[in-house]
Design a protein around this motif. Structure first.
Motif, mmCIF file in Angstrom:
data_model
loop_
_atom_site.group_PDB
_atom_site.id
_atom_site.type_symbol
_atom_site.label_atom_id
_atom_site.label_comp_id
_atom_site.label_asym_id
_atom_site.label_seq_id
_atom_site.Cartn_x
_atom_site.Cartn_y
_atom_site.Cartn_z
ATOM 1 N N PHE A 322 -3.979 -6.649 3.489
ATOM 2 C CA PHE A 322 -4.113 -5.224 2.421
ATOM 3 C C PHE A 322 -5.576 -4.833 2.524
ATOM 4 C CE2 PHE A 322 -4.345 -3.296 -1.625
ATOM 5 C CZ PHE A 322 -3.070 -2.497 -1.709
ATOM 6 N N GLY A 323 -6.609 -5.424 2.379
ATOM 7 C CA GLY A 323 -7.866 -4.645 2.413
ATOM 8 C C GLY A 323 -7.979 -3.961 3.680
ATOM 9 N N ALA A 324 -7.581 -4.616 4.890
ATOM 10 C CA ALA A 324 -7.749 -4.015 6.158
ATOM 11 C C ALA A 324 -6.912 -2.908 6.464
ATOM 12 C CB ALA A 324 -7.552 -5.047 7.190
ATOM 13 N N GLY A 325 -5.517 -3.120 5.820
ATOM 14 C CA GLY A 325 -4.682 -1.927 6.001
ATOM 15 C C GLY A 325 -5.066 -0.589 5.058
ATOM 16 N N PHE A 326 -5.631 -0.898 3.888
ATOM 17 C CA PHE A 326 -6.453 0.239 3.120
ATOM 18 C C PHE A 326 -7.856 0.794 3.979
ATOM 19 C CE2 PHE A 326 -9.362 2.128 0.172
ATOM 20 C CZ PHE A 326 -8.254 2.993 -0.516
ATOM 21 N N GLY A 327 -8.300 0.063 4.621
ATOM 22 C CA GLY A 327 -9.589 0.382 5.512
ATOM 23 C C GLY A 327 -9.221 1.455 6.712
ATOM 24 N N PHE A 328 -7.887 0.952 7.161
ATOM 25 C CA PHE A 328 -7.184 2.102 8.178
ATOM 26 C C PHE A 328 -6.718 3.495 7.605
ATOM 27 C CE2 PHE A 328 -7.351 -1.655 10.904
ATOM 28 C CZ PHE A 328 -8.008 -1.242 11.888
ATOM 29 N N LEU A 329 -6.007 3.008 6.539
ATOM 30 C CA LEU A 329 -5.107 4.087 5.989
ATOM 31 C C LEU A 329 -5.892 5.146 5.263
ATOM 32 C CD1 LEU A 329 -1.839 4.603 5.616
ATOM 33 C CD2 LEU A 329 -2.164 3.519 3.344
ATOM 34 N N PHE A 330 -6.724 4.779 4.415
ATOM 35 C CA PHE A 330 -7.559 5.865 3.708
ATOM 36 C C PHE A 330 -8.164 6.649 4.591
ATOM 37 C CE2 PHE A 330 -11.827 6.953 2.266
ATOM 38 C CZ PHE A 330 -11.341 7.727 1.010
ATOM 39 N N PRO A 331 -9.089 6.369 5.592
ATOM 40 C CA PRO A 331 -9.576 7.575 6.331
ATOM 41 C C PRO A 331 -8.754 8.077 7.222
ATOM 42 C CG PRO A 331 -10.134 5.274 7.161
ATOM 43 C CD PRO A 331 -9.448 5.107 6.032
ATOM 44 N N GLY A 332 -7.453 7.676 7.697
ATOM 45 C CA GLY A 332 -6.511 8.433 8.331
ATOM 46 C C GLY A 332 -5.750 9.333 7.402
ATOM 47 N N ILE A 333 -5.583 9.209 6.139
ATOM 48 C CA ILE A 333 -4.815 10.094 5.362
ATOM 49 C C ILE A 333 -5.581 11.471 5.225
ATOM 50 C CG2 ILE A 333 -4.153 10.618 3.005
ATOM 51 C CD1 ILE A 333 -2.937 7.811 3.050
ATOM 52 N N VAL A 334 -6.972 11.204 4.713
ATOM 53 C CA VAL A 334 -8.204 12.011 4.363
ATOM 54 C C VAL A 334 -8.399 12.797 5.550
ATOM 55 C CG1 VAL A 334 -10.458 12.505 3.368
ATOM 56 C CG2 VAL A 334 -8.953 10.593 2.664
ATOM 57 N N THR A 335 -8.848 12.198 6.907
ATOM 58 C CA THR A 335 -8.826 13.090 8.005
ATOM 59 C C THR A 335 -7.774 14.085 8.442
ATOM 60 O OG1 THR A 335 -10.078 11.052 8.842
ATOM 61 C CG2 THR A 335 -9.471 12.785 10.433
ATOM 62 N N ALA A 336 -6.460 13.532 8.160
ATOM 63 C CA ALA A 336 -5.387 14.494 8.415
ATOM 64 C C ALA A 336 -5.478 15.676 7.441
ATOM 65 C CB ALA A 336 -3.963 13.794 8.269
ATOM 66 N N GLN A 337 -5.669 15.415 6.382
ATOM 67 C CA GLN A 337 -5.915 16.504 5.395
ATOM 68 C C GLN A 337 -6.881 17.441 5.847
ATOM 69 O OE1 GLN A 337 -7.015 14.809 1.586
ATOM 70 N NE2 GLN A 337 -5.162 13.553 1.317
ATOM 71 N N THR A 338 -8.027 16.875 6.120
ATOM 72 C CA THR A 338 -9.195 18.079 6.784
ATOM 73 C C THR A 338 -8.896 18.948 8.003
ATOM 74 O OG1 THR A 338 -10.170 16.419 7.952
ATOM 75 C CG2 THR A 338 -10.686 16.525 5.621
ATOM 76 N N LEU A 339 -7.982 18.244 8.883
ATOM 77 C CA LEU A 339 -7.391 18.977 10.193
ATOM 78 C C LEU A 339 -6.467 20.083 9.821
ATOM 79 C CD1 LEU A 339 -7.187 15.743 12.229
ATOM 80 C CD2 LEU A 339 -9.115 17.468 12.406
ATOM 81 N N LEU A 340 -5.864 19.927 8.569
ATOM 82 C CA LEU A 340 -4.832 20.795 8.265
ATOM 83 C C LEU A 340 -5.288 22.139 7.487
ATOM 84 C CD1 LEU A 340 -1.880 18.508 7.625
ATOM 85 C CD2 LEU A 340 -2.187 20.093 9.486
#
Length: 408
Positions: A322-340
Protein backbone atom coordinates in the motif's frame (compact mmCIF):
# COMPACT_ATOMS: atom_id res chain seq x y z
CA UNK A 1 36.28 30.61 -9.71
CA UNK A 2 32.61 29.63 -9.94
CA UNK A 3 30.97 30.44 -13.27
CA UNK A 4 27.47 31.83 -13.52
CA UNK A 5 25.88 28.53 -14.60
CA UNK A 6 27.38 26.65 -11.64
CA UNK A 7 26.27 29.38 -9.26
CA UNK A 8 22.74 29.33 -10.65
CA UNK A 9 22.56 25.54 -10.40
CA UNK A 10 23.85 25.61 -6.82
CA UNK A 11 21.41 28.36 -5.87
CA UNK A 12 18.47 26.45 -7.33
CA UNK A 13 19.56 23.30 -5.50
CA UNK A 14 19.74 25.18 -2.19
CA UNK A 15 16.32 26.73 -2.85
CA UNK A 16 14.83 23.34 -3.66
CA UNK A 17 16.11 21.72 -0.48
CA UNK A 18 15.06 24.63 1.72
CA UNK A 19 11.52 24.42 0.36
CA UNK A 20 11.43 20.65 0.81
CA UNK A 21 12.57 21.16 4.42
CA UNK A 22 9.63 23.54 4.87
CA UNK A 23 7.29 20.80 3.66
CA UNK A 24 8.83 18.33 6.09
CA UNK A 25 8.35 20.90 8.86
CA UNK A 26 4.66 21.20 7.93
CA UNK A 27 4.34 17.42 8.15
CA UNK A 28 6.00 17.49 11.57
CA UNK A 29 3.58 20.15 12.78
CA UNK A 30 0.54 18.23 11.54
CA UNK A 31 1.40 14.80 12.95
CA UNK A 32 2.95 16.23 16.12
CA UNK A 33 -0.29 17.97 17.05
CA UNK A 34 -2.28 14.78 16.41
CA UNK A 35 0.04 12.93 18.81
CA UNK A 36 0.46 15.55 21.54
CA UNK A 37 -2.92 17.24 21.81
CA UNK A 38 -5.06 14.27 23.02
CA UNK A 39 -3.05 13.42 26.18
CA UNK A 40 -2.49 17.07 27.09
CA UNK A 41 -6.17 17.81 26.48
CA UNK A 42 -7.19 15.06 28.86
CA UNK A 43 -4.70 16.29 31.43
CA UNK A 44 -6.31 19.74 31.51
CA UNK A 45 -9.84 18.34 31.61
CA UNK A 46 -11.05 18.48 28.02
CA UNK A 47 -13.44 15.75 26.89
CA UNK A 48 -12.30 13.49 24.05
CA UNK A 49 -15.03 14.84 21.79
CA UNK A 50 -13.83 18.40 22.31
CA UNK A 51 -10.24 17.40 21.57
CA UNK A 52 -11.34 15.80 18.31
CA UNK A 53 -13.22 18.96 17.32
CA UNK A 54 -9.96 20.91 17.60
CA UNK A 55 -8.37 18.63 15.01
CA UNK A 56 -11.49 18.58 12.84
CA UNK A 57 -11.75 22.37 12.88
CA UNK A 58 -8.18 22.63 11.66
CA UNK A 59 -8.82 20.15 8.85
CA UNK A 60 -12.01 21.91 7.74
CA UNK A 61 -10.28 25.30 7.76
CA UNK A 62 -7.43 23.89 5.66
CA UNK A 63 -9.88 22.63 3.00
CA UNK A 64 -11.55 26.04 2.70
CA UNK A 65 -8.41 28.19 2.98
CA UNK A 66 -6.41 26.16 0.45
CA UNK A 67 -9.06 26.85 -2.19
CA UNK A 68 -8.43 30.62 -1.92
CA UNK A 69 -4.66 30.57 -1.69
CA UNK A 70 -4.14 30.24 -5.46
CA UNK A 71 -5.08 33.82 -6.25
CA UNK A 72 -3.16 35.08 -3.20
CA UNK A 73 -0.01 33.32 -4.42
CA UNK A 74 -0.39 34.93 -7.84
CA UNK A 75 -0.69 38.34 -6.22
CA UNK A 76 2.04 38.32 -3.54
CA UNK A 77 4.41 35.71 -4.98
CA UNK A 78 5.33 32.13 -4.21
CA UNK A 79 8.28 32.85 -1.92
CA UNK A 80 6.39 35.44 0.12
CA UNK A 81 3.53 32.98 0.51
CA UNK A 82 5.90 30.37 1.91
CA UNK A 83 7.48 32.90 4.28
CA UNK A 84 4.05 34.04 5.49
CA UNK A 85 2.86 30.46 5.96
CA UNK A 86 5.95 29.34 7.88
CA UNK A 87 5.92 32.48 10.03
CA UNK A 88 2.26 31.92 10.84
CA UNK A 89 3.10 28.30 11.63
CA UNK A 90 5.87 29.32 14.05
CA UNK A 91 3.76 31.92 15.86
CA UNK A 92 0.63 29.79 16.24
CA UNK A 93 2.47 26.63 17.35
CA UNK A 94 4.43 28.55 20.00
CA UNK A 95 1.26 30.34 21.12
CA UNK A 96 -0.53 26.99 21.38
CA UNK A 97 2.30 25.67 23.53
CA UNK A 98 2.05 28.73 25.78
CA UNK A 99 -1.73 28.37 26.19
CA UNK A 100 -1.40 24.68 27.07
CA UNK A 101 1.43 25.46 29.46
CA UNK A 102 -0.73 28.00 31.26
CA UNK A 103 -3.61 25.51 31.38
CA UNK A 104 -1.40 22.79 32.87
CA UNK A 105 -0.22 25.28 35.48
CA UNK A 106 -3.85 25.97 36.41
CA UNK A 107 -3.86 29.57 35.17
CA UNK A 108 -6.50 28.88 32.52
CA UNK A 109 -9.72 26.90 32.79
CA UNK A 110 -10.49 24.05 30.40
CA UNK A 111 -13.11 26.22 28.70
CA UNK A 112 -10.72 29.13 28.19
CA UNK A 113 -8.05 26.78 26.90
CA UNK A 114 -10.47 25.24 24.40
CA UNK A 115 -11.43 28.65 22.98
CA UNK A 116 -7.81 29.80 22.65
CA UNK A 117 -6.55 26.56 21.10
CA UNK A 118 -9.56 26.36 18.78
CA UNK A 119 -8.79 29.86 17.48
CA UNK A 120 -5.08 29.12 17.10
CA UNK A 121 -5.79 25.90 15.19
CA UNK A 122 -7.91 27.83 12.70
CA UNK A 123 -5.21 30.49 12.21
CA UNK A 124 -2.54 27.78 11.93
CA UNK A 125 -4.50 25.95 9.21
CA UNK A 126 -5.18 29.17 7.30
CA UNK A 127 -1.46 29.89 7.18
CA UNK A 128 -0.09 26.46 6.25
CA UNK A 129 -2.79 25.95 3.59
CA UNK A 130 -0.74 28.16 1.27
CA UNK A 131 2.63 26.48 1.82
CA UNK A 132 2.15 23.33 -0.27
CA UNK A 133 0.62 25.13 -3.30
CA UNK A 134 3.36 27.78 -3.19
CA UNK A 135 6.18 25.26 -3.03
CA UNK A 136 4.65 22.98 -5.66
CA UNK A 137 4.17 25.90 -8.06
CA UNK A 138 7.71 27.20 -7.44
CA UNK A 139 9.36 23.82 -8.02
CA UNK A 140 7.32 23.16 -11.16
CA UNK A 141 8.30 26.55 -12.57
CA UNK A 142 11.99 25.83 -11.89
CA UNK A 143 12.01 22.22 -13.15
CA UNK A 144 12.23 20.83 -16.67
CA UNK A 145 9.01 19.09 -17.71
CA UNK A 146 10.86 15.78 -18.13
CA UNK A 147 11.73 15.82 -14.42
CA UNK A 148 8.31 16.95 -13.22
CA UNK A 149 7.17 13.58 -11.84
CA UNK A 150 10.43 13.31 -9.87
CA UNK A 151 9.85 16.78 -8.42
CA UNK A 152 6.29 15.95 -7.40
CA UNK A 153 7.52 12.69 -5.84
CA UNK A 154 10.07 14.59 -3.75
CA UNK A 155 7.30 16.88 -2.51
CA UNK A 156 5.29 13.87 -1.32
CA UNK A 157 8.36 12.26 0.23
CA UNK A 158 9.32 15.41 2.14
CA UNK A 159 5.86 15.70 3.66
CA UNK A 160 5.81 11.97 4.51
CA UNK A 161 9.16 12.25 6.27
CA UNK A 162 7.73 15.10 8.34
CA UNK A 163 4.67 13.03 9.24
CA UNK A 164 7.00 10.29 10.54
CA UNK A 165 9.22 12.69 12.48
CA UNK A 166 6.28 14.44 14.21
CA UNK A 167 5.44 11.62 16.66
CA UNK A 168 9.17 11.02 17.20
CA UNK A 169 9.59 14.68 18.19
CA UNK A 170 6.62 14.40 20.55
CA UNK A 171 8.05 11.27 22.17
CA UNK A 172 11.68 12.36 22.52
CA UNK A 173 11.18 16.01 23.45
CA UNK A 174 8.28 15.46 25.85
CA UNK A 175 10.83 14.30 28.45
CA UNK A 176 11.81 17.96 28.70
CA UNK A 177 8.20 18.95 29.40
CA UNK A 178 4.83 18.41 27.79
CA UNK A 179 4.83 21.77 26.03
CA UNK A 180 8.56 22.10 25.27
CA UNK A 181 8.20 20.37 21.85
CA UNK A 182 5.79 23.12 20.77
CA UNK A 183 8.47 25.77 21.26
CA UNK A 184 11.25 23.75 19.63
CA UNK A 185 9.14 22.98 16.55
CA UNK A 186 8.07 26.63 16.38
CA UNK A 187 11.74 27.63 16.45
CA UNK A 188 12.50 25.23 13.58
CA UNK A 189 9.63 26.67 11.53
CA UNK A 190 10.78 30.23 12.24
CA UNK A 191 14.35 29.40 11.20
CA UNK A 192 13.04 27.83 8.00
CA UNK A 193 11.09 31.01 7.22
CA UNK A 194 14.21 33.14 7.76
CA UNK A 195 16.36 30.89 5.55
CA UNK A 196 13.76 31.00 2.77
CA UNK A 197 13.61 34.79 3.02
CA UNK A 198 17.41 35.02 2.77
CA UNK A 199 18.26 32.44 0.15
CA UNK A 200 15.23 31.61 -2.02
CA UNK A 201 14.57 33.95 -4.94
CA UNK A 202 11.89 33.54 -7.57
CA UNK A 203 12.88 35.33 -10.76
CA UNK A 204 10.20 33.55 -12.82
CA UNK A 205 7.16 34.79 -10.95
CA UNK A 206 5.04 37.50 -12.57
CA UNK A 207 2.68 39.20 -10.15
CA UNK A 208 -0.96 39.23 -11.22
CA UNK A 209 -2.38 42.44 -9.80
CA UNK A 210 -5.63 42.13 -11.71
CA UNK A 211 -8.18 39.60 -10.57
CA UNK A 212 -7.80 36.54 -12.82
CA UNK A 213 -10.84 35.09 -14.57
CA UNK A 214 -12.77 32.46 -12.67
CA UNK A 215 -12.14 28.82 -13.48
CA UNK A 216 -15.05 26.42 -13.67
CA UNK A 217 -13.18 23.38 -12.38
CA UNK A 218 -16.09 21.06 -13.17
CA UNK A 219 -15.57 21.73 -16.88
CA UNK A 220 -11.78 21.48 -16.82
CA UNK A 221 -10.02 18.32 -18.12
CA UNK A 222 -8.06 18.26 -14.86
CA UNK A 223 -11.19 17.67 -12.75
CA UNK A 224 -11.05 13.83 -12.86
CA UNK A 225 -7.51 13.99 -11.50
CA UNK A 226 -8.59 16.29 -8.68
CA UNK A 227 -11.14 13.62 -7.78
CA UNK A 228 -8.35 11.04 -7.89
CA UNK A 229 -6.38 13.14 -5.38
CA UNK A 230 -9.32 13.04 -3.00
CA UNK A 231 -9.64 9.27 -3.38
CA UNK A 232 -5.90 8.67 -2.90
CA UNK A 233 -5.67 10.69 0.33
CA UNK A 234 -9.01 9.28 1.54
CA UNK A 235 -7.63 5.77 1.18
CA UNK A 236 -4.42 6.59 3.10
CA UNK A 237 -6.09 8.34 6.04
CA UNK A 238 -8.85 5.73 6.08
CA UNK A 239 -6.39 2.83 6.26
CA UNK A 240 -4.51 4.60 9.04
CA UNK A 241 -7.78 5.02 10.95
CA UNK A 242 -8.93 1.39 10.80
CA UNK A 243 -5.57 -0.34 11.09
CA UNK A 244 -5.59 -0.32 14.90
CA UNK A 245 -9.09 -1.81 14.86
CA UNK A 246 -8.03 -4.51 12.41
CA UNK A 247 -4.90 -5.49 14.35
CA UNK A 248 -6.71 -5.63 17.67
CA UNK A 249 -9.72 -7.55 16.33
CA UNK A 250 -7.86 -9.96 14.06
CA UNK A 251 -5.16 -10.96 16.55
CA UNK A 252 -7.03 -10.39 19.85
CA UNK A 253 -4.40 -8.04 21.30
CA UNK A 254 -4.69 -5.70 24.26
CA UNK A 255 -4.28 -1.93 23.89
CA UNK A 256 -0.55 -1.87 24.64
CA UNK A 257 0.27 -4.68 22.20
CA UNK A 258 -1.97 -3.12 19.54
CA UNK A 259 -0.21 0.24 19.87
CA UNK A 260 3.19 -1.44 19.70
CA UNK A 261 2.37 -3.37 16.52
CA UNK A 262 0.57 -0.38 14.99
CA UNK A 263 3.72 1.73 15.20
CA UNK A 264 5.73 -0.81 13.19
CA UNK A 265 2.93 -1.26 10.66
CA UNK A 266 2.62 2.48 10.03
CA UNK A 267 6.38 2.80 9.78
CA UNK A 268 6.41 0.07 7.12
CA UNK A 269 3.85 1.90 5.00
CA UNK A 270 5.65 5.25 5.32
CA UNK A 271 9.11 3.82 4.59
CA UNK A 272 7.99 2.11 1.39
CA UNK A 273 6.18 5.25 0.26
CA UNK A 274 9.26 7.38 0.89
CA UNK A 275 11.53 4.80 -0.78
CA UNK A 276 9.47 4.91 -3.97
CA UNK A 277 9.12 8.70 -4.05
CA UNK A 278 12.70 9.59 -3.14
CA UNK A 279 14.58 6.88 -5.06
CA UNK A 280 12.60 4.92 -7.64
CA UNK A 281 10.59 7.70 -9.27
CA UNK A 282 13.50 10.18 -9.62
CA UNK A 283 15.99 7.44 -10.59
CA UNK A 284 13.93 6.01 -13.44
CA UNK A 285 12.08 9.22 -14.41
CA UNK A 286 8.78 7.37 -14.58
CA UNK A 287 5.96 8.93 -16.57
CA UNK A 288 2.33 9.49 -15.64
CA UNK A 289 1.00 6.29 -17.23
CA UNK A 290 3.58 4.08 -15.51
CA UNK A 291 3.13 5.80 -12.14
CA UNK A 292 -0.65 5.53 -12.02
CA UNK A 293 -0.70 1.98 -13.42
CA UNK A 294 1.86 0.77 -10.88
CA UNK A 295 0.04 2.59 -8.08
CA UNK A 296 -3.29 0.95 -8.91
CA UNK A 297 -1.78 -2.55 -9.25
CA UNK A 298 0.05 -2.32 -5.93
CA UNK A 299 -2.95 -0.71 -4.22
CA UNK A 300 -5.31 -3.48 -5.32
CA UNK A 301 -2.71 -6.11 -4.34
CA UNK A 302 -2.54 -4.56 -0.87
CA UNK A 303 -6.32 -4.77 -0.39
CA UNK A 304 -6.36 -8.40 -1.53
CA UNK A 305 -3.60 -9.18 1.00
CA UNK A 306 -5.62 -7.47 3.75
CA UNK A 307 -8.68 -9.60 2.93
CA UNK A 308 -7.11 -13.03 2.42
CA UNK A 309 -3.77 -13.07 4.29
CA UNK A 310 -4.82 -13.38 7.95
CA UNK A 311 -1.46 -13.14 9.72
CA UNK A 312 0.74 -10.36 11.04
CA UNK A 313 3.15 -10.99 8.20
CA UNK A 314 0.24 -10.48 5.81
CA UNK A 315 -0.55 -7.11 7.40
CA UNK A 316 3.06 -5.96 7.02
CA UNK A 317 3.21 -7.11 3.40
CA UNK A 318 -0.12 -5.42 2.65
CA UNK A 319 1.06 -2.15 4.20
CA UNK A 320 4.32 -2.36 2.24
CA UNK A 321 2.35 -2.79 -0.99
CA UNK A 322 0.00 0.00 0.00
CA UNK A 323 2.81 2.43 0.87
CA UNK A 324 4.65 1.67 -2.36
CA UNK A 325 1.43 1.99 -4.34
CA UNK A 326 0.73 5.41 -2.88
CA UNK A 327 4.34 6.37 -3.59
CA UNK A 328 3.67 5.75 -7.28
CA UNK A 329 0.08 6.98 -7.39
CA UNK A 330 0.51 10.37 -5.71
CA UNK A 331 3.18 11.82 -8.06
CA UNK A 332 1.39 10.29 -11.05
CA UNK A 333 -1.91 12.00 -10.26
CA UNK A 334 -0.39 15.38 -9.39
CA UNK A 335 1.97 15.35 -12.38
CA UNK A 336 -0.98 14.61 -14.69
CA UNK A 337 -2.80 17.62 -13.24
CA UNK A 338 0.10 19.98 -13.88
CA UNK A 339 0.37 18.82 -17.51
CA UNK A 340 -3.27 19.69 -18.23
CA UNK A 341 -3.25 23.38 -17.26
CA UNK A 342 -1.39 26.47 -18.43
CA UNK A 343 1.57 27.88 -16.52
CA UNK A 344 -0.39 30.87 -15.22
CA UNK A 345 -2.97 28.50 -13.70
CA UNK A 346 -0.50 26.31 -11.79
CA UNK A 347 -0.85 28.08 -8.45
CA UNK A 348 -4.64 27.93 -8.51
CA UNK A 349 -4.47 24.29 -9.54
CA UNK A 350 -2.08 23.49 -6.67
CA UNK A 351 -4.40 25.25 -4.23
CA UNK A 352 -7.42 23.38 -5.55
CA UNK A 353 -5.54 20.10 -5.31
CA UNK A 354 -4.49 20.84 -1.71
CA UNK A 355 -8.12 21.58 -0.89
CA UNK A 356 -9.29 18.31 -2.46
CA UNK A 357 -6.61 16.39 -0.58
CA UNK A 358 -7.71 18.04 2.64
CA UNK A 359 -11.26 16.95 1.90
CA UNK A 360 -10.05 13.38 1.39
CA UNK A 361 -8.10 13.51 4.65
CA UNK A 362 -11.22 14.66 6.51
CA UNK A 363 -13.57 12.09 4.93
CA UNK A 364 -11.24 9.08 4.97
CA UNK A 365 -11.36 8.19 8.68
CA UNK A 366 -15.14 8.63 8.88
CA UNK A 367 -15.98 6.63 5.74
CA UNK A 368 -13.53 3.79 6.36
CA UNK A 369 -14.44 3.45 10.05
CA UNK A 370 -18.13 3.31 9.08
CA UNK A 371 -17.46 0.62 6.46
CA UNK A 372 -15.39 -1.35 8.98
CA UNK A 373 -18.45 -1.64 11.21
CA UNK A 374 -20.10 -3.66 8.41
CA UNK A 375 -17.27 -6.19 8.35
CA UNK A 376 -13.46 -6.39 8.40
CA UNK A 377 -13.27 -7.00 4.65
CA UNK A 378 -15.76 -4.28 3.59
CA UNK A 379 -13.43 -1.21 3.58
CA UNK A 380 -10.76 -3.11 1.64
CA UNK A 381 -13.29 -4.29 -0.92
CA UNK A 382 -14.52 -0.71 -1.25
CA UNK A 383 -10.96 0.46 -1.92
CA UNK A 384 -10.50 -2.20 -4.59
CA UNK A 385 -13.61 -0.92 -6.35
CA UNK A 386 -12.44 2.67 -5.91
CA UNK A 387 -9.00 1.95 -7.37
CA UNK A 388 -10.49 0.04 -10.30
CA UNK A 389 -12.85 2.95 -10.97
CA UNK A 390 -9.84 5.30 -10.84
CA UNK A 391 -8.12 3.08 -13.41
CA UNK A 392 -11.14 3.19 -15.73
CA UNK A 393 -11.34 7.00 -15.48
CA UNK A 394 -7.62 7.33 -16.13
CA UNK A 395 -7.87 5.05 -19.18
CA UNK A 396 -10.56 7.34 -20.58
CA UNK A 397 -8.50 10.47 -19.84
CA UNK A 398 -5.40 8.90 -21.37
CA UNK A 399 -7.31 8.21 -24.57
CA UNK A 400 -8.55 11.80 -24.65
CA UNK A 401 -5.47 13.71 -23.43
CA UNK A 402 -2.71 11.19 -24.10
CA UNK A 403 -0.57 13.68 -25.99
CA UNK A 404 -0.07 15.78 -22.84
CA UNK A 405 1.08 12.76 -20.84
CA UNK A 406 3.61 11.68 -23.43
CA UNK A 407 5.64 14.81 -22.72
CA UNK A 408 6.50 13.44 -19.28
Amino acid sequence: MINSESYTSMHESVSRWLLLICLAAVGIGQSFVFTSLPPIGREIGLADVRISTLITAGAATFVIAAFFWGSIINRIGRVRSVIFGMSSYAVTISATGFVLQEALAGHLSAEQTYVFVFTLRIVFSMGIAGILPSIQTFLIAHTDIKHRSATIAMIGAAFSIGMILGPAFASLLSNLGLTVPFYIIACLAGCAAILVACFVKDGKHVRQLEKPPKINWLKQPVMPFLGMSTLAILSVTGIQQIMSFLIQDRFQLDVAETTHQLGFVMMTMSCFSILVQMILVPRFRLGVVTLISAGVILGVSAQIAFIFWHSMVGVFVAMAFFGAGFGFLFPGIVTAQTLLVKDDQQSRLASMNASMQGLGAALGPVIMASLYQLGQWVPFMALILGLLFLCVVFTYCKAKFGAAFRTN
